[in-house]
Design an enzyme around this catalytic site. Structure first.
Site, PDB file in Angstrom:
ATOM      1  N   ASP A   1      -9.414 -20.028  18.219  1.00 29.60           N
ATOM      2  CA  ASP A   1     -10.380 -19.296  17.806  1.00 29.60           C
ATOM      3  C   ASP A   1     -11.906 -19.410  17.816  1.00 29.60           C
ATOM      4  O   ASP A   1     -12.281 -20.321  17.664  1.00 29.60           O
ATOM      5  CB  ASP A   1      -9.970 -19.024  16.122  1.00 29.60           C
ATOM      6  CG  ASP A   1     -10.754 -17.570  15.535  1.00 29.60           C
ATOM      7  OD1 ASP A   1     -10.292 -16.610  16.204  1.00 29.60           O
ATOM      8  OD2 ASP A   1     -11.497 -17.668  14.803  1.00 29.60           O
TER       9      ASP A   1
ATOM     10  N   CYS B   1      -9.585  -7.768  10.731  1.00 31.10           N
ATOM     11  CA  CYS B   1      -9.279  -7.325   9.428  1.00 31.10           C
ATOM     12  C   CYS B   1      -9.996  -8.109   8.045  1.00 31.10           C
ATOM     13  O   CYS B   1     -10.465  -7.513   7.391  1.00 31.10           O
ATOM     14  CB  CYS B   1      -7.504  -7.518   9.047  1.00 31.10           C
ATOM     15  SG  CYS B   1      -7.192  -7.066   7.634  1.00 31.10           S
TER      16      CYS B   1
ATOM     17  N   TYR C   1     -10.375   7.251  12.636  1.00 32.61           N
ATOM     18  CA  TYR C   1     -10.397   6.750  11.156  1.00 32.61           C
ATOM     19  C   TYR C   1     -11.630   5.771  10.826  1.00 32.61           C
ATOM     20  O   TYR C   1     -12.014   5.791   9.778  1.00 32.61           O
ATOM     21  CB  TYR C   1      -9.015   6.271  10.766  1.00 32.61           C
ATOM     22  CG  TYR C   1      -8.745   4.840  11.378  1.00 32.61           C
ATOM     23  CD1 TYR C   1      -8.908   3.665  10.567  1.00 32.61           C
ATOM     24  CD2 TYR C   1      -7.974   4.847  12.782  1.00 32.61           C
ATOM     25  CE1 TYR C   1      -8.649   2.301  11.163  1.00 32.61           C
ATOM     26  CE2 TYR C   1      -7.677   3.495  13.043  1.00 32.61           C
ATOM     27  CZ  TYR C   1      -7.843   2.535  12.423  1.00 32.61           C
ATOM     28  OH  TYR C   1      -7.575   0.945  12.933  1.00 32.61           O
TER      29      TYR C   1
ATOM     30  N   GLU D   1     -14.098   6.846   7.856  1.00 28.91           N
ATOM     31  CA  GLU D   1     -13.809   5.796   6.497  1.00 28.91           C
ATOM     32  C   GLU D   1     -15.349   5.252   6.255  1.00 28.91           C
ATOM     33  O   GLU D   1     -15.741   5.281   5.358  1.00 28.91           O
ATOM     34  CB  GLU D   1     -13.054   4.616   6.954  1.00 28.91           C
ATOM     35  CG  GLU D   1     -11.574   4.922   6.923  1.00 28.91           C
ATOM     36  CD  GLU D   1     -10.633   4.004   7.074  1.00 28.91           C
ATOM     37  OE1 GLU D   1      -9.414   3.776   6.780  1.00 28.91           O
ATOM     38  OE2 GLU D   1     -11.050   3.074   7.947  1.00 28.91           O
TER      39      GLU D   1
ATOM     40  N   HIS E   1       6.678  10.186 -13.971  1.00 32.14           N
ATOM     41  CA  HIS E   1       5.771  11.239 -14.545  1.00 32.14           C
ATOM     42  C   HIS E   1       4.716  10.606 -15.454  1.00 32.14           C
ATOM     43  O   HIS E   1       5.048   9.594 -16.267  1.00 32.14           O
ATOM     44  CB  HIS E   1       6.644  12.244 -15.034  1.00 32.14           C
ATOM     45  CG  HIS E   1       6.046  13.475 -15.666  1.00 32.14           C
ATOM     46  ND1 HIS E   1       5.466  14.101 -14.976  1.00 32.14           N
ATOM     47  CD2 HIS E   1       5.833  13.608 -17.236  1.00 32.14           C
ATOM     48  CE1 HIS E   1       4.687  15.169 -15.737  1.00 32.14           C
ATOM     49  NE2 HIS E   1       5.026  15.015 -16.952  1.00 32.14           N
TER      50      HIS E   1
END
Length: 643
Positions: free
Chosen positions: A196, A213, A355, A359, A618
């Site tokens: 990485d 992310c 998006y 956002e 509900h």
């Protein structure tokens, strides 16, 4: 029966009975099915299978076509099926065209077309269904949406031999998908190394282990979104709920918010390092470049080069934002940079209707910024058009400005540090910050794909695969860098897990990219699963689609005059002939929490009848989805009323 062979009558019901459950592994395609059934005319099993399948084609003529290949006698049938010897012999008879051991009697198969005859060219087997019992089971699966099956991956052998190289699996990319795949492979006994290395953004932003992310995507976005909702709720709801007396809404403390979010992310970075160590995965902070199909050159942050050899390699490098291609475009930042700004971005232009753009515009506006969105054409291309328009209307009501059909043509730095933006309509405006979110490209530059014969797509840098396998059999690809993959973190994670199980645990289960839930975290959230209304009508034809819809005021908005100017909305897309739900859409508070459970139902093939027979909780917004009765076609008022 003849002494030299089995009785064809008993063949019709023998070993294939035990294989009936295998019929469920033949997934009925979404396109028209061309079914072929063969047998001799006096065989009761052939007659029953042919009758059942023909009845299905009568019920669903647009989805099913049945061709019967009937023989006058069993000897004639056996000659065609098994060849002149009357026994299963390689290369003889129609039986030899299928490797499936069940293709011994009353074969039923799917072809690419209907018609054909034994005296002419018989339509080849595309998918073998089975004999009498298997065919009936397959027919039931067509009418039982809940009996869904996991797709099966068919991959090219990659020549892997355990222990032949330095590592069994080399994962390039330490994002969510790569980390999930690496730990899963290691848990199955593979020797795994993860590379990485975060290449700085054009604005110089870098981050730690965990990928987009965790560092500059979903996690900080959701936290900034929550901060904006908290501030907006104080303004809109505080007095109505008796927790304020109309005091001035406090200004957002950007530096404090940023620091708290970054502290949380650094904690996650550390936990990822620990989880790799605990999972017996080797981590290297280095930039990888292919030397050949089994060798990777690794360059660390000091420029030192080493090599590592591998049996298999997984490319999980993700994507990076596409830059603004106009004079001064380098002055714009992206989502890679916004969460790391030490000071408030101030008056901001968000370029794009994705998006990500919406956002960011939403939480910046909610935190008190002056925000404008430049839109080239439509909002949220690929999402449901009606719901996308509702998002735009709600954002405008909340103070976000839109420049429709306008794009920047030039950016120019001003003496005071602000940015003057010239638009395609020749107008101009000055902003403190310009954020570009017009798309993402696969992060494959510098990976050395040309050294192993893989060509990334020119338009977006992504890699084409089949079942996550590239054109080089021992090199695989998952996540945002893979062409055609939804750019969603949970998709990359599930794909990585499924792939590692196939590579190191003898699994055959493929990643299912259908009916994936997603949520757009705009000020009023939007969640969906399945097809949009427009896509459903294009795929099935408008006459075959029924749309149930409802507008309502969530109870948490009921006391606030500000919130009552906007209604929540939901709709369900249904195929008329089967009552199967093709898509569920919800626009309202906590859309992600509302939609997740419906994703499970969609994967199981839920019908509209099953949805509306479900007792709701509900009082909740999710309850409104299972109590829909009004169709668009009826023209009736879809507004909810009462308790």
């Amino acid at each position: 029966p003849p002494e030299d062979g089995p009785n064809p009558m008993s063949q019709c019901r023998s070993s294939i009975r035990g294989a009936a459950s295998l019929a469920a592994s033949v997934p009925p395609p979404s396109d028209k099915l061309f079914v072929h059934v063969s047998g001799f005319s006096t065989c009761s099993f052939f007659q029953r299978a042919a009758t059942v399948l023909s009845s299905l084609s009568t019920l669903f003529p647009n989805r099913l076509s049945v061709t019967k290949h009937s023989f006058d006698s069993r000897d004639e049938y056996r000659g065609w099926l098994l060849g002149n010897s009357g026994k299963p012999v390689p290369g003889e008879g129609f039986r030899s065209t299928s490797s499936d051991p069940r293709a011994e009697s009353t074969p039923v198969w799917l072809g690419d077309k209907d018609g054909g005859s034994p005296d002419d060219d018989m339509v080849p087997i595309r998918t073998f269904v089975g004999g009498h019992d298997d065919s009936l089971a397959w027919g039931r699966s067509l009418l039982s949406p809940a009996a869904s099956s996991t797709p099966v991956a068919s991959m090219v052998p990659d020549g892997y031999v355990a222990g032949q190289y330095d590592v069994d699996l080399l994962v390039v990319g330490g994002g969510s998908g790569g980390l999930a795949a690496s730990k899963e492979a290691a848990s199955k006994g593979a020797r795994v190394t993860v590379l990485d290395y975060v290449k700085p953004s054009p604005a110089g932003s870098t981050w730690g282990l965990g990928g987009t992310c965790v560092n500059v995507g979903c996690i900080p976005k959701k936290l900034f979104h929550r901060a904006a909702l908290t501030r907006e709720s104080w303004a809109a709801d505080g007095a109505a709920f008796g927790v304020s007396k109309g005091e001035t809404v406090p200004a957002a403390d950007w530096p404090a918010l940023r620091q708290n979010v970054q502290n949380y992310i650094r904690g996650l970075n550390f936990k990822y390092r620990v989880s790799l160590r605990d999972g017996d995965v080797t981590y290297k902070n280095g930039l990888g470049e292919f030397v050949d199909a089994h060798t990777m050159k690794v360059t660390d942050k000091k420029g030192k080069e080493t090599t590592v050899t591998f049996g298999r390699c997984l490319i999980a490098t993700g994507g990076r934002p596409t830059g603004l291609k106009c004079p001064g475009g380098e002055l714009a930042i992206s989502s890679d940079d916004i969460f790391g700004l030490t000071e408030s971005p101030g008056k901001t232009l968000c370029v794009g209707a994705s998006y990500i753009s919406l956002e960011c515009a939403g939480f910046l506006s909610g935190l008190g910024m002056d925000v404008t969105v430049a839109v080239r054409s439509i909002l949220l291309r690929g999402f449901d058009r009606e719901c996308a328009d509702k998002i735009g209307e709600a954002m405008k009501a909340g103070g976000v400005k839109f420049r429709k059909e306008q794009v920047p043509t030039a950016l120019e730095k001003q003496p005071d540090g602000k940015i003057k933006v010239t638009f395609s309509d020749k107008s101009d405006e000055t902003f403190d910050t310009v954020l570009v979110a017009i798309g993402r490209s696969g992060d494959t530059k510098g990976l050395g794909l040309q050294n192993i014969g893989i060509q990334a797509l020119e338009r977006n840098g992504k890699i084409e695969t089949k079942f996550e396998q590239t054109s080089v059999p021992n090199v695989y690809c998952i996540g945002d860098v893979m062409e055609g993959c939804p750019e969603l973190t949970p998709v990359a994670i599930e794909a990585g897990l499924a792939l590692s199980r196939r590579l190191f645990a003898c699994s055959t289960s493929a990643m299912d990219y259908e009916n994936v839930c997603t949520t757009v975290f705009t000020p009023v959230e939007y969640g969906c699963v399945g097809l949009s209304e427009d896509t459903a009508k294009e795929r099935y034809g408008s006459p075959e689609i029924e749309v149930y819809h409802k507008s309502f005021t969530p109870l948490e908005w009921a006391l606030s005059a500000d919130h009552r100017t906007i209604e929540a909305f939901s709709k369900i897309i249904v195929e008329k002939s089967t009552n199967k739900v093709l898509g569920i859409h919800y626009f309202g508070p906590e859309a992600g929490e509302v939609m997740q459970g419906y994703g499970v139902a969609m994967k199981r093939g839920v019908t509209f009848k099953e949805l509306v027979e479900t007792v709701g909780i509900h009082p909740t917004s999710s309850e409104e989805i299972v109590t829909m009765t009004v169709t668009k076609a009826s023209g009736k008022d879809a507004s909810a009323g009462g308790c």
